[in-house]
Design a protein around this motif. Sequence first.
Motif, PDB file in Angstrom:
ATOM      1  N   GLY A  45       0.827  -1.208   0.000  1.00 26.93           N
ATOM      2  CA  GLY A  45       0.000   0.000   0.000  1.00 26.93           C
ATOM      3  C   GLY A  45       0.856   1.251   0.000  1.00 26.93           C
ATOM      4  O   GLY A  45       0.623   2.187  -0.785  1.00 26.93           O
ATOM      5  N   LEU A  46       1.861   1.278   0.876  1.00 24.58           N
ATOM      6  CA  LEU A  46       2.761   2.433   0.942  1.00 24.58           C
ATOM      7  C   LEU A  46       3.586   2.541  -0.336  1.00 24.58           C
ATOM      8  O   LEU A  46       3.771   3.648  -0.865  1.00 24.58           O
ATOM      9  CB  LEU A  46       3.676   2.308   2.156  1.00 24.58           C
ATOM     10  N   ALA A  47       4.071   1.408  -0.841  1.00 26.83           N
ATOM     11  CA  ALA A  47       4.861   1.417  -2.074  1.00 26.83           C
ATOM     12  C   ALA A  47       4.029   1.950  -3.243  1.00 26.83           C
ATOM     13  O   ALA A  47       4.508   2.750  -4.051  1.00 26.83           O
ATOM     14  CB  ALA A  47       5.370   0.012  -2.383  1.00 26.83           C
ATOM     15  N   LEU A  48       2.786   1.513  -3.313  1.00 23.96           N
ATOM     16  CA  LEU A  48       1.892   1.973  -4.384  1.00 23.96           C
ATOM     17  C   LEU A  48       1.640   3.468  -4.274  1.00 23.96           C
ATOM     18  O   LEU A  48       1.667   4.195  -5.276  1.00 23.96           O
ATOM     19  CB  LEU A  48       0.582   1.202  -4.320  1.00 23.96           C
ATOM     20  N   LEU A  52       2.636   6.349  -7.052  1.00 20.54           N
ATOM     21  CA  LEU A  52       1.647   7.274  -7.610  1.00 20.54           C
ATOM     22  C   LEU A  52       2.069   8.727  -7.389  1.00 20.54           C
ATOM     23  O   LEU A  52       1.962   9.568  -8.286  1.00 20.54           O
ATOM     24  CB  LEU A  52       0.275   7.010  -6.982  1.00 20.54           C
ATOM     25  N   LEU A  53       2.561   9.027  -6.182  1.00 16.39           N
ATOM     26  CA  LEU A  53       3.016  10.383  -5.883  1.00 16.39           C
ATOM     27  C   LEU A  53       4.219  10.756  -6.741  1.00 16.39           C
ATOM     28  O   LEU A  53       4.353  11.909  -7.171  1.00 16.39           O
ATOM     29  CB  LEU A  53       3.376  10.502  -4.403  1.00 16.39           C
ATOM     30  N   SER A  54       5.076   9.776  -7.020  1.00 15.96           N
ATOM     31  CA  SER A  54       6.234  10.039  -7.871  1.00 15.96           C
ATOM     32  C   SER A  54       5.790  10.433  -9.275  1.00 15.96           C
ATOM     33  O   SER A  54       6.318  11.383  -9.869  1.00 15.96           O
ATOM     34  CB  SER A  54       7.122   8.800  -7.934  1.00 15.96           C
ATOM     35  N   VAL A  56       2.880  11.719 -10.166  1.00 19.34           N
ATOM     36  CA  VAL A  56       2.189  13.014 -10.126  1.00 19.34           C
ATOM     37  C   VAL A  56       3.186  14.159 -10.016  1.00 19.34           C
ATOM     38  O   VAL A  56       3.105  15.159 -10.740  1.00 19.34           O
ATOM     39  CB  VAL A  56       1.178  13.052  -8.958  1.00 19.34           C
ATOM     40  N   THR A  57       4.151  14.034  -9.088  1.00 19.85           N
ATOM     41  CA  THR A  57       5.129  15.108  -8.899  1.00 19.85           C
ATOM     42  C   THR A  57       6.061  15.236 -10.102  1.00 19.85           C
ATOM     43  O   THR A  57       6.516  16.337 -10.420  1.00 19.85           O
ATOM     44  CB  THR A  57       5.954  14.885  -7.624  1.00 19.85           C
ATOM     45  N   ASP A  58       6.330  14.126 -10.789  1.00 20.24           N
ATOM     46  CA  ASP A  58       7.159  14.192 -11.996  1.00 20.24           C
ATOM     47  C   ASP A  58       6.452  15.023 -13.059  1.00 20.24           C
ATOM     48  O   ASP A  58       7.090  15.812 -13.774  1.00 20.24           O
ATOM     49  CB  ASP A  58       7.438  12.781 -12.508  1.00 20.24           C
ATOM     50  N   TYR A  59       5.148  14.851 -13.173  1.00 18.23           N
ATOM     51  CA  TYR A  59       4.378  15.653 -14.125  1.00 18.23           C
ATOM     52  C   TYR A  59       4.315  17.115 -13.681  1.00 18.23           C
ATOM     53  O   TYR A  59       4.524  18.035 -14.482  1.00 18.23           O
ATOM     54  CB  TYR A  59       2.968  15.088 -14.262  1.00 18.23           C
ATOM     55  N   LEU A  60       4.063  17.327 -12.385  1.00 14.03           N
ATOM     56  CA  LEU A  60       3.858  18.689 -11.891  1.00 14.03           C
ATOM     57  C   LEU A  60       5.117  19.532 -11.941  1.00 14.03           C
ATOM     58  O   LEU A  60       5.038  20.718 -12.286  1.00 14.03           O
ATOM     59  CB  LEU A  60       3.328  18.649 -10.452  1.00 14.03           C
ATOM     60  N   LEU A 144       6.400   4.629 -15.250  1.00 16.45           N
ATOM     61  CA  LEU A 144       5.918   4.995 -13.912  1.00 16.45           C
ATOM     62  C   LEU A 144       4.438   4.665 -13.736  1.00 16.45           C
ATOM     63  O   LEU A 144       3.976   4.469 -12.614  1.00 16.45           O
ATOM     64  CB  LEU A 144       6.177   6.482 -13.645  1.00 16.45           C
ATOM     65  N   TYR A 145       3.685   4.610 -14.830  1.00 15.02           N
ATOM     66  CA  TYR A 145       2.301   4.138 -14.763  1.00 15.02           C
ATOM     67  C   TYR A 145       2.250   2.613 -14.721  1.00 15.02           C
ATOM     68  O   TYR A 145       1.373   2.023 -14.071  1.00 15.02           O
ATOM     69  CB  TYR A 145       1.502   4.628 -15.974  1.00 15.02           C
ATOM     70  N   ALA A 146       3.187   1.967 -15.430  1.00 17.66           N
ATOM     71  CA  ALA A 146       3.182   0.513 -15.491  1.00 17.66           C
ATOM     72  C   ALA A 146       3.497  -0.125 -14.139  1.00 17.66           C
ATOM     73  O   ALA A 146       2.858  -1.105 -13.744  1.00 17.66           O
ATOM     74  CB  ALA A 146       4.202   0.036 -16.535  1.00 17.66           C
ATOM     75  N   PHE A 147       4.460   0.426 -13.414  1.00 20.64           N
ATOM     76  CA  PHE A 147       4.930  -0.217 -12.191  1.00 20.64           C
ATOM     77  C   PHE A 147       3.857  -0.359 -11.108  1.00 20.64           C
ATOM     78  O   PHE A 147       3.710  -1.437 -10.522  1.00 20.64           O
ATOM     79  CB  PHE A 147       6.155   0.514 -11.649  1.00 20.64           C
ATOM     80  N   PRO A 148       3.074   0.695 -10.814  1.00 21.46           N
ATOM     81  CA  PRO A 148       2.015   0.503  -9.816  1.00 21.46           C
ATOM     82  C   PRO A 148       0.980  -0.526 -10.258  1.00 21.46           C
ATOM     83  O   PRO A 148       0.468  -1.296  -9.440  1.00 21.46           O
ATOM     84  CB  PRO A 148       1.378   1.893  -9.672  1.00 21.46           C
ATOM     85  N   LEU A 149       0.675  -0.525 -11.575  1.00 25.94           N
ATOM     86  CA  LEU A 149      -0.313  -1.485 -12.077  1.00 25.94           C
ATOM     87  C   LEU A 149       0.226  -2.914 -11.998  1.00 25.94           C
ATOM     88  O   LEU A 149      -0.517  -3.851 -11.669  1.00 25.94           O
ATOM     89  CB  LEU A 149      -0.684  -1.137 -13.515  1.00 25.94           C
ATOM     90  N   LEU A 150       1.517  -3.102 -12.282  1.00 29.05           N
ATOM     91  CA  LEU A 150       2.110  -4.431 -12.166  1.00 29.05           C
ATOM     92  C   LEU A 150       2.166  -4.877 -10.712  1.00 29.05           C
ATOM     93  O   LEU A 150       2.052  -6.071 -10.416  1.00 29.05           O
ATOM     94  CB  LEU A 150       3.514  -4.440 -12.784  1.00 29.05           C
ATOM     95  N   LEU A 151       2.333  -3.927  -9.810  1.00 29.70           N
ATOM     96  CA  LEU A 151       2.290  -4.259  -8.391  1.00 29.70           C
ATOM     97  C   LEU A 151       0.883  -4.697  -7.994  1.00 29.70           C
ATOM     98  O   LEU A 151       0.706  -5.677  -7.260  1.00 29.70           O
ATOM     99  CB  LEU A 151       2.730  -3.049  -7.551  1.00 29.70           C
ATOM    100  N   LEU A 152      -0.128  -3.999  -8.505  1.00 27.35           N
ATOM    101  CA  LEU A 152      -1.514  -4.394  -8.259  1.00 27.35           C
ATOM    102  C   LEU A 152      -1.837  -5.736  -8.912  1.00 27.35           C
ATOM    103  O   LEU A 152      -2.645  -6.514  -8.397  1.00 27.35           O
ATOM    104  CB  LEU A 152      -2.469  -3.322  -8.793  1.00 27.35           C
ATOM    105  N   ALA A 153      -1.198  -6.004 -10.066  1.00 22.68           N
ATOM    106  CA  ALA A 153      -1.450  -7.252 -10.784  1.00 22.68           C
ATOM    107  C   ALA A 153      -1.023  -8.474  -9.987  1.00 22.68           C
ATOM    108  O   ALA A 153      -1.413  -9.602 -10.304  1.00 22.68           O
ATOM    109  CB  ALA A 153      -0.732  -7.225 -12.129  1.00 22.68           C
TER     110      ALA A 153
END
Length: 202
Positions: A45-48, A52-54, A56-60, A144-153
């Motif tokens: 949960g914390l890793a995810l 996600l914050l990484s 978002v902040t990379d975009y911002l 960076l989008y793939a990694f959280p989804l693969l973690l959820l997978a």
Amino acid sequence: MEIEKVGEPQHVVSERLLTIPNVLSILRLLGVPVFLWAILSGRDGLALLLLLLSGVTDYLDGKIARQFNMESRLGGFLDPIADRLYILATLFGLMWRDIIPVWLVVVLLARELVMAMMLLYLRSRGQVGLPVHFVGKAATFNLLYAFPLLLLAHRDDWIGDLARPVGWGFAWWGVVLYWLAAVLYAVHARIVLTQGARTVTP
């Protein structure tokens, strides 16, 4: 010295240190060891959340820097480092947990090795580096989008079933764009070196 894009006007960046984009980049860097600890200790949960914050902040930080003229040399230095550290930490953590295969890690690390050798060669020819390319940023976003989804997978429920194809879709696009960016950087480097050779030729 800065390497300018061919045919474009000189792009001026600031020497300011304390800017919102720089603070965001520093926060992303500080989050890397926390993320690595979280994923290795099974705190998904914390890793995810950190992943996600990484993203978002990379975009911002890039958006704010361009929108409000806050681009700086420090930001140009910190942003790609934060991107690479998050990618490397995530690759190591997910591979350690057997969530991603070893070949994916090898393919992405090989690209990093190619880029490192390219930059060392440029430095030996008197060039400091290359400007960030849109394709390279797009590749980073995909990964960076793939990694959280693969973690959820990794979950054994409908969430995992839903995240798995989407996560691998982003991963494949990230890999392709990552290597495409390396090719574009190589082409740009060749143009810059050729122009430099013509400039010094009497």
